[in-house]
Design an enzyme around this catalytic site. Sequence first.
Site, PDB file in Angstrom:
ATOM      1  N   ASP A   1       0.852  -1.189   0.000  1.00 35.78           N
ATOM      2  CA  ASP A   1       0.000   0.000   0.000  1.00 35.78           C
ATOM      3  C   ASP A   1       0.885   1.235   0.000  1.00 35.78           C
ATOM      4  O   ASP A   1       1.826   1.314   0.810  1.00 35.78           O
ATOM      5  CB  ASP A   1      -0.848   0.058   1.279  1.00 35.78           C
ATOM      6  CG  ASP A   1      -2.029  -0.910   1.270  1.00 35.78           C
ATOM      7  OD1 ASP A   1      -2.240  -1.590   0.269  1.00 35.78           O
ATOM      8  OD2 ASP A   1      -2.746  -0.956   2.291  1.00 35.78           O
TER       9      ASP A   1
ATOM     10  N   LYS B   1      -7.872   0.933  -4.836  1.00 38.55           N
ATOM     11  CA  LYS B   1      -9.037   0.388  -4.128  1.00 38.55           C
ATOM     12  C   LYS B   1     -10.330   1.110  -4.458  1.00 38.55           C
ATOM     13  O   LYS B   1     -10.328   2.331  -4.620  1.00 38.55           O
ATOM     14  CB  LYS B   1      -8.844   0.534  -2.618  1.00 38.55           C
ATOM     15  CG  LYS B   1      -7.835  -0.398  -2.040  1.00 38.55           C
ATOM     16  CD  LYS B   1      -7.850  -0.244  -0.518  1.00 38.55           C
ATOM     17  CE  LYS B   1      -6.603  -0.779   0.109  1.00 38.55           C
ATOM     18  NZ  LYS B   1      -6.335  -2.163  -0.191  1.00 38.55           N
TER      19      LYS B   1
ATOM     20  N   GLY C   1      -4.726  -2.776   9.337  1.00 43.69           N
ATOM     21  CA  GLY C   1      -4.406  -1.587  10.120  1.00 43.69           C
ATOM     22  C   GLY C   1      -4.201  -1.851  11.594  1.00 43.69           C
ATOM     23  O   GLY C   1      -4.077  -0.902  12.366  1.00 43.69           O
TER      24      GLY C   1
ATOM     25  N   GLY D   1      -2.684  -7.065   8.611  1.00 40.66           N
ATOM     26  CA  GLY D   1      -2.004  -7.282   9.884  1.00 40.66           C
ATOM     27  C   GLY D   1      -0.553  -7.704   9.771  1.00 40.66           C
ATOM     28  O   GLY D   1       0.107  -7.886  10.792  1.00 40.66           O
TER      29      GLY D   1
ATOM     30  N   GLY E   1       0.296  -3.112   4.140  1.00 42.87           N
ATOM     31  CA  GLY E   1      -0.038  -1.695   4.097  1.00 42.87           C
ATOM     32  C   GLY E   1       0.665  -0.983   5.223  1.00 42.87           C
ATOM     33  O   GLY E   1       1.822  -0.568   5.123  1.00 42.87           O
TER      34      GLY E   1
HETATM   35  O1  LIG Z   1      -6.404  -3.036   2.456  1.00 44.62           O
HETATM   36  C1  LIG Z   1      -5.752  -3.913   1.968  1.00 44.62           C
HETATM   37  C2  LIG Z   1      -6.348  -4.835   1.077  1.00 44.62           C
HETATM   38  O2  LIG Z   1      -7.596  -4.291   0.670  1.00 44.62           O
HETATM   39  C3  LIG Z   1      -4.347  -3.948   2.298  1.00 44.62           C
HETATM   40  O3  LIG Z   1      -3.521  -4.186   1.262  1.00 44.62           O
HETATM   41  C4  LIG Z   1      -4.040  -4.803   3.451  1.00 44.62           C
HETATM   42  O4  LIG Z   1      -5.138  -5.469   3.974  1.00 44.62           O
HETATM   43  C5  LIG Z   1      -3.337  -3.908   4.379  1.00 44.62           C
HETATM   44  O5  LIG Z   1      -3.511  -4.232   5.705  1.00 44.62           O
HETATM   45  P1  LIG Z   1      -2.410  -3.754   6.716  1.00 44.62           P
HETATM   46  O6  LIG Z   1      -2.462  -2.255   6.743  1.00 44.62           O
HETATM   47  O7  LIG Z   1      -2.824  -4.350   7.998  1.00 44.62           O
HETATM   48  O8  LIG Z   1      -1.124  -4.267   6.190  1.00 44.62           O
END
Ligand SMILES: O=C(CO)[C@H](O)[C@H](O)COP(=O)(O)O
Length: 293
Positions: free
Chosen positions: A23, A80, A152, A213, A234
């Site tokens: 992300d 997204k 997140g 996560g 992300g």
């Molecule tokens: O939103 C996402 C998929 O749609 C992200 O790529 C993923 O889930 C990120 O999650 P995190 O911030 O916990 O790494």
Amino acid sequence: MLHGTEVLKKGFAKMTKGGVIMDVVDSEQAIIAEEAGAVAVMALEKVPADIRSSGGVARMADPNKIEEIMDAVTIPVMAKVRIGHFVEAQILEALGVDMIDESEVLTPADERFHIDKKKFKIPFVCGARDLGEALRRIDEGAAMIRTKGEAGTGNIVEAVRHMRIIMGQIREVKEKEEEELWEFARKIEAPLKLVKETAKLGRLPVVNFAAGGVATPADAALMMQLGADGVFVGSGIFKSENPEAYAKAIVEATAHYDEPEVLLEVSRGLGAAMPGIEISELSDSERLQERGW
Ligand SMILES: O=C(CO)[C@H](O)[C@H](O)COP(=O)(O)O
């Protein structure tokens, strides 16, 4: 071969196998991701940890922002849209991104219907917590699946749970007699044709990444050892103390997920990981994984 066929859409997703999709919110982060060896980036307005803390309605990113990211890197750029928001998807297709994530991380636009992804030439990835949900999304045209996890939070426990459920159900379906598949398909509310295909292949009919996560190289390797085809990260990179180091280490750990010596080396001296959240501290409405069905 015609642009937009099912074979091409699934083929594009397969090309990311074994890799990390990161992300990113701007061109600077996109360059860090590309230099670290990400196979693609996912353009969005805020990483999931920031979506959580700012609250409100989370929507598709500004096309100018996405374009800035597309201009900055040579790797594929995904973006997204909200669950069910087919107009956001039309806009992203017109913009020319490489893949759309119909994501529970954004605020859902439709409480009943996901996007009819077969109407689009562009491939889609969707989240799932179990085999039934994964096959429903594939039936709608998803070319790639990712476990939802709990985005997140920096807490891997939900991604592990979802991957174990999906892999367990695949093992279950593989063992069944042909006539038992009817009942199983009804039980998991999935199309019989896709249940049969899963039983025959012994895996999902599309690539299945882990998401939601992942915060350390060890988390990424754990998901790969549990059967993921690759990893979405992300918040884990850009909310850590040292995003460049985390980005590189997570790419290395994903590629060498079954080599503990390599995992040991890439885990050293990275600085603080993103702060994590205990899942039981989240209220029902804060559990993003509940969005979609
Ligand atoms: O939103 C996402 C998929 O749609 C992200 O790529 C993923 O889930 C990120 O999650 P995190 O911030 O916990 O790494």
